[in-house]
Scaffold this motif. Structure first.
Motif, PDB file in Angstrom:
ATOM      1  N   ASN A 216     -13.503  47.712  14.164  1.00  0.00           N
ATOM      2  CA  ASN A 216     -13.286  46.307  14.552  1.00  0.00           C
ATOM      3  C   ASN A 216     -13.096  46.132  16.062  1.00  0.00           C
ATOM      4  O   ASN A 216     -12.401  45.203  16.492  1.00  0.00           O
ATOM      5  N   MET A 217     -13.720  46.987  16.862  1.00  0.00           N
ATOM      6  CA  MET A 217     -13.538  46.870  18.311  1.00  0.00           C
ATOM      7  C   MET A 217     -14.189  45.601  18.864  1.00  0.00           C
ATOM      8  O   MET A 217     -13.812  45.121  19.928  1.00  0.00           O
ATOM      9  N   MET A 218     -15.188  45.077  18.152  1.00  0.00           N
ATOM     10  CA  MET A 218     -15.758  43.780  18.510  1.00  0.00           C
ATOM     11  C   MET A 218     -15.204  42.745  17.542  1.00  0.00           C
ATOM     12  O   MET A 218     -15.555  42.714  16.364  1.00  0.00           O
ATOM     13  N   GLY A 219     -14.309  41.901  18.052  1.00  0.00           N
ATOM     14  CA  GLY A 219     -13.669  40.886  17.216  1.00  0.00           C
ATOM     15  C   GLY A 219     -13.653  39.537  17.908  1.00  0.00           C
ATOM     16  O   GLY A 219     -14.406  39.288  18.860  1.00  0.00           O
ATOM     17  N   GLU A 220     -12.782  38.674  17.450  1.00  0.00           N
ATOM     18  CA  GLU A 220     -12.722  37.301  17.965  1.00  0.00           C
ATOM     19  C   GLU A 220     -12.550  37.261  19.483  1.00  0.00           C
ATOM     20  O   GLU A 220     -13.261  36.530  20.186  1.00  0.00           O
ATOM     21  N   LYS A 221     -11.637  38.053  19.998  1.00  0.00           N
ATOM     22  CA  LYS A 221     -11.371  38.068  21.437  1.00  0.00           C
ATOM     23  C   LYS A 221     -12.615  38.489  22.210  1.00  0.00           C
ATOM     24  O   LYS A 221     -12.964  37.867  23.239  1.00  0.00           O
ATOM     25  N   VAL A 241     -17.445  46.321  13.899  1.00  0.00           N
ATOM     26  CA  VAL A 241     -17.460  44.884  14.165  1.00  0.00           C
ATOM     27  C   VAL A 241     -16.672  44.144  13.087  1.00  0.00           C
ATOM     28  O   VAL A 241     -16.797  44.437  11.898  1.00  0.00           O
ATOM     29  N   ASP A 242     -15.876  43.181  13.519  1.00  0.00           N
ATOM     30  CA  ASP A 242     -15.231  42.242  12.599  1.00  0.00           C
ATOM     31  C   ASP A 242     -16.299  41.218  12.215  1.00  0.00           C
ATOM     32  O   ASP A 242     -16.616  40.318  12.995  1.00  0.00           O
ATOM     33  N   GLU A 243     -16.880  41.362  11.030  1.00  0.00           N
ATOM     34  CA  GLU A 243     -18.010  40.509  10.644  1.00  0.00           C
ATOM     35  C   GLU A 243     -17.631  39.039  10.561  1.00  0.00           C
ATOM     36  O   GLU A 243     -18.438  38.162  10.890  1.00  0.00           O
ATOM     37  N   ASP A 244     -16.423  38.739  10.125  1.00  0.00           N
ATOM     38  CA  ASP A 244     -15.992  37.336  10.058  1.00  0.00           C
ATOM     39  C   ASP A 244     -15.976  36.721  11.452  1.00  0.00           C
ATOM     40  O   ASP A 244     -16.397  35.572  11.648  1.00  0.00           O
ATOM     41  N   ALA A 245     -15.514  37.495  12.427  1.00  0.00           N
ATOM     42  CA  ALA A 245     -15.492  37.002  13.814  1.00  0.00           C
ATOM     43  C   ALA A 245     -16.904  36.829  14.342  1.00  0.00           C
ATOM     44  O   ALA A 245     -17.188  35.869  15.080  1.00  0.00           O
ATOM     45  N   LEU A 246     -17.813  37.724  13.975  1.00  0.00           N
ATOM     46  CA  LEU A 246     -19.206  37.607  14.401  1.00  0.00           C
ATOM     47  C   LEU A 246     -19.851  36.359  13.802  1.00  0.00           C
ATOM     48  O   LEU A 246     -20.545  35.613  14.503  1.00  0.00           O
TER      49      LEU A 246
END
Length: 325
Positions: A216-221, A241-246
């Motif tokens: 989850n290193m790529m998330g909303e922030k 990747v945080d898929e929900d954030a994507l």
């Protein structure tokens, strides 16, 4: 007496023949609910296993008292409990490097097809909707002379950098655990912080292994830091990747588009919202999927297996702390 090994994925005949010269092989073209109990029975007396994707953890290893080596025919090894393998003195190997160029080709394909909306326009033509000159509604964005940010400048990252720099005159930013001086000297890549990379890049390409630190290193922030015109590319592992954030970033216009070869759940669930988004190009984890490269990967895995069982150091031994006699 030859050591017993299990090959639990389909491999080319020449790979199987190579292993059979020195080992007794139990061969499964794949594991499923119908043959898994048979696999576990054979595992009790196996000294080596070769395949990919199988979760090799304490529960599996408890059923493999004679195991000496586990070999992945893939560069990733997040399916291995490395600590447990190390504690038991079991060697673990993967197949890096041999797939770098092929995966880099796939990444450049995703960059181009996402930027120029090729899958979407392909369907436009095939569905008979191309009835007049294409207007701005269907325009894409340029790739050449843009800024490419690479997160994870390993072998694959370097291969992408070479293509992007010399093929498309792109400016390269990268973030990595350590500086890659070769990439800086050969391709003019510039090392920078993760935050600066996300803010400045027109394309952000994630190429890190899956570890507890990268999940989850790529998330909303991170998506909020990217340009609204930026395109996100992921050919690493879905769980980085945080898929929900994507999904949120794509739906709200925080980023322009995404090209994905990996997902949190694979095969991807049919109700995954990413599949219904026109600004997302989706591939079925095909990064290394050419006949030539898969043969090289399987043969390297076989070489690792045979070497380890003959008391030699496997060519691509994962550092687990296990001493090879």
């Amino acid at each position: 007496m030859k050591p017993k090994v299990i090959v639990y994925k389909k491999v080319e005949p020449e790979v199987l023949e190579y292993i059979q010269r020195t080992c007794d092989v139990v061969y499964f073209e794949g594991l499923d609910s119908l043959n898994y109990s048979e696999f576990l029975q054979e595992l009790k007396s196996a000294q080596g296993i070769l395949g990919s994707g199988l979760k090799v953890d304490k529960s599996l290893l408890d059923q493999a008292p004679q195991l000496k080596i586990v070999c992945n025919a893939s560069v990733g090894y997040d399916n291995f409990d490395v600590t447990e393998l190390s504690n038991r003195g079991i060697m673990a190997t993967n197949t890096p490097e041999v797939l770098n160029e092929t995966v880099a080709d796939t990444i450049m394909g995703l960059i181009l097809s996402t930027a120029r909306r090729m899958p979407e326009l392909d369907q436009l033509v095939k569905s008979g909707q191309w009835t007049s000159t294409i207007g701005e509604k269907w325009f894409g964005v340029d790739v050449h002379h843009k800024v490419l940010g690479i997160i994870g400048m390993g072998g694959i990252g370097s291969a992408v950098t070479k293509r992007a720099r010399f093929g498309f005159d792109m400016n390269i930013l990268y973030h990595n655990r350590s500086r890659n001086e070769e990439a800086e000297q050969k391709y003019g890549a510039t090392y920078c912080s993760m935050e600066d990379l996300l803010k400045q890049s027109d394309f952000v390409c994630l190429m890190t292994p899956l570890t507890p630190q990268t999940e989850n290193m790529m998330g909303e922030k991170e998506f909020k830091l990217m340009k609204e015109s930026a395109i996100f590319i992921n050919c690493s592992r879905g769980k980085t990747v945080d898929e929900d954030a994507l999904v949120h970033a794509l739906a709200t216009g925080e980023i322009y588009a995404a090209g994905l070869d990996v997902f949190v759940q694979e095969p991807v669930n049919e109700d995954n919202p990413l599949l219904s988004m026109k600004n997302v190009v989706t591939l079925p984890h095909i990064g290394s999927a050419t006949s030539e490269t898969r043969l090289k990967m399987a043969m390297l895995a076989a070489t690792n297996l045979v070497a380890g069982l003959q008391g030699e150091i496997p060519p691509t031994l994962i550092k687990t702390g296990v001493r090879v006699k």
